[in-house]
Design an enzyme around this catalytic site. Structure first.
Site, PDB file in Angstrom:
ATOM      1  N   CYS A  60      -8.593  -9.074  -5.370  1.00  0.00           N
ATOM      2  CA  CYS A  60      -9.455  -8.466  -4.353  1.00  0.00           C
ATOM      3  C   CYS A  60     -10.490  -7.619  -5.105  1.00  0.00           C
ATOM      4  O   CYS A  60     -10.696  -7.828  -6.304  1.00  0.00           O
ATOM      5  CB  CYS A  60      -8.658  -7.676  -3.313  1.00  0.00           C
ATOM      6  SG  CYS A  60      -7.715  -6.277  -3.947  1.00  0.00           S
TER       7      CYS A  60
ATOM      8  N   HIS B 208       8.090  -6.483 -20.363  1.00  0.00           N
ATOM      9  CA  HIS B 208       9.005  -5.461 -19.849  1.00  0.00           C
ATOM     10  C   HIS B 208       9.309  -5.600 -18.357  1.00  0.00           C
ATOM     11  O   HIS B 208      10.380  -5.183 -17.915  1.00  0.00           O
ATOM     12  CB  HIS B 208       8.413  -4.063 -20.092  1.00  0.00           C
ATOM     13  CG  HIS B 208       8.432  -3.665 -21.533  1.00  0.00           C
ATOM     14  ND1 HIS B 208       8.225  -2.368 -21.955  1.00  0.00           N
ATOM     15  CD2 HIS B 208       8.629  -4.399 -22.658  1.00  0.00           C
ATOM     16  CE1 HIS B 208       8.293  -2.315 -23.284  1.00  0.00           C
ATOM     17  NE2 HIS B 208       8.531  -3.536 -23.734  1.00  0.00           N
TER      18      HIS B 208
ATOM     19  N   THR C 266     -10.701  -4.215  -5.904  1.00  0.00           N
ATOM     20  CA  THR C 266     -10.092  -3.336  -6.910  1.00  0.00           C
ATOM     21  C   THR C 266      -8.758  -3.856  -7.431  1.00  0.00           C
ATOM     22  O   THR C 266      -8.282  -3.397  -8.469  1.00  0.00           O
ATOM     23  CB  THR C 266      -9.813  -1.953  -6.302  1.00  0.00           C
ATOM     24  OG1 THR C 266      -8.948  -2.143  -5.172  1.00  0.00           O
ATOM     25  CG2 THR C 266     -11.106  -1.260  -5.873  1.00  0.00           C
TER      26      THR C 266
ATOM     27  N   ASP D 295      -9.578 -12.275  -1.770  1.00  0.00           N
ATOM     28  CA  ASP D 295     -10.388 -12.037  -0.575  1.00  0.00           C
ATOM     29  C   ASP D 295     -11.834 -12.331  -0.978  1.00  0.00           C
ATOM     30  O   ASP D 295     -12.079 -12.911  -2.049  1.00  0.00           O
ATOM     31  CB  ASP D 295     -10.156 -10.625  -0.003  1.00  0.00           C
ATOM     32  CG  ASP D 295     -10.723  -9.518  -0.885  1.00  0.00           C
ATOM     33  OD1 ASP D 295     -11.243  -9.822  -1.987  1.00  0.00           O
ATOM     34  OD2 ASP D 295     -10.666  -8.343  -0.477  1.00  0.00           O
TER      35      ASP D 295
ATOM     36  N   HIS E 137      15.417  -4.459 -20.233  1.00  0.00           N
ATOM     37  CA  HIS E 137      14.419  -4.589 -19.176  1.00  0.00           C
ATOM     38  C   HIS E 137      15.001  -5.335 -17.969  1.00  0.00           C
ATOM     39  O   HIS E 137      14.628  -5.047 -16.825  1.00  0.00           O
ATOM     40  CB  HIS E 137      13.170  -5.300 -19.709  1.00  0.00           C
ATOM     41  CG  HIS E 137      12.590  -4.623 -20.902  1.00  0.00           C
ATOM     42  ND1 HIS E 137      12.112  -3.326 -20.859  1.00  0.00           N
ATOM     43  CD2 HIS E 137      12.456  -5.021 -22.197  1.00  0.00           C
ATOM     44  CE1 HIS E 137      11.678  -2.970 -22.054  1.00  0.00           C
ATOM     45  NE2 HIS E 137      11.888  -3.980 -22.892  1.00  0.00           N
TER      46      HIS E 137
HETATM   47  C1  RB5 Z   1     -13.053  -5.246   0.301  1.00  0.00           C
HETATM   48  O1  RB5 Z   1     -14.217  -4.568   0.584  1.00  0.00           O
HETATM   49  C2  RB5 Z   1     -12.102  -4.372  -0.513  1.00  0.00           C
HETATM   50  O2  RB5 Z   1     -11.670  -3.296   0.263  1.00  0.00           O
HETATM   51  C3  RB5 Z   1     -10.925  -5.173  -1.013  1.00  0.00           C
HETATM   52  O3  RB5 Z   1     -11.395  -6.245  -1.765  1.00  0.00           O
HETATM   53  C4  RB5 Z   1      -9.956  -4.464  -1.923  1.00  0.00           C
HETATM   54  O4  RB5 Z   1     -10.611  -3.862  -2.983  1.00  0.00           O
HETATM   55  C5  RB5 Z   1      -9.002  -3.570  -1.237  1.00  0.00           C
HETATM   56  O5  RB5 Z   1      -8.150  -2.951  -1.889  1.00  0.00           O
END
Ligand code: RB5
Length: 159
Positions: free
Chosen positions: A72, A105, A74, A15, A140
């Site tokens: 993304c 694994h 996180t 994203d 596994h």
């Molecule tokens: C975008 O602001 C953020 O929410 C997205 O990149 C991600 O971290 C969502 O889990």
């Protein structure tokens, strides 16, 4: 990156929060001659991670020869999305040890990164490790078969 690659073509998406890291990783993979297909986005304008995670997850789910990388902010949103798809084993990695073990694994076929969590240097090490580490099979495989069985039972309404 210099790696002994064990897996083939990579499909990649992000994203907006993962866009910059996606572009950097693409350059590294291309420099090493690794086949790569970018499912977007093409710039850092704000987008929704489910739209882009779905593109990679669907491709990997439909073709066992493909592996994916999704990014993304996180890595959590992408993790939730890609693991909804049959046969996708998406693994969020923020360290090299996990990158190695998720291949050995868990036979990870989608690497998930947090573009706001890991720096480029660490991300390259994670990608490098994930690409070159083979699945160990054996016990596994039995565990992965159990997960497929659970999914089948859920689909049939038996669980
Ligand atoms: C975008 O602001 C953020 O929410 C997205 O990149 C991600 O971290 C969502 O889990």
């Amino acid at each position: 990156m210099n790696r002994d690659i064990k897996i083939g073509k990579i499909v990649i998406a992000s994203d907006h929060a993962g866009f910059e890291l996606k572009e950097s990783i693409k350059e590294c993979l291309k420099a090493d001659g690794i086949p790569i297909e970018d499912f977007g986005p093409g710039n850092s304008d704000r987008v929704d991670y489910p739209d882009y995670g779905t593109k990679v997850a669907k491709a990997v789910s439909d073709d066992e020869n493909l592996n994916g990388i999704v990014i993304c902010g996180t890595g959590i949103g992408m993790s939730i999305v890609v693991n909804r798809f049959p046969k996708v084993r998406g693994t969020l990695c923020a360290d090299v040890y996990t990158a190695k073990l998720c291949r050995q694994h868990n036979d990870s076929n989608v690497l998930i990164l947090g573009g706001r969590v890991v720096g480029k240097g660490l991300a390259y090490e994670i990608v490098n490790t994930w690409l070159k580490t083979p699945f160990e099979g054996g016990r596994h495989s039995d565990r992965l078969k159990k997960i497929d069985h659970i999914e089948n039972m859920l689909t049939k309404g038996e669980l």
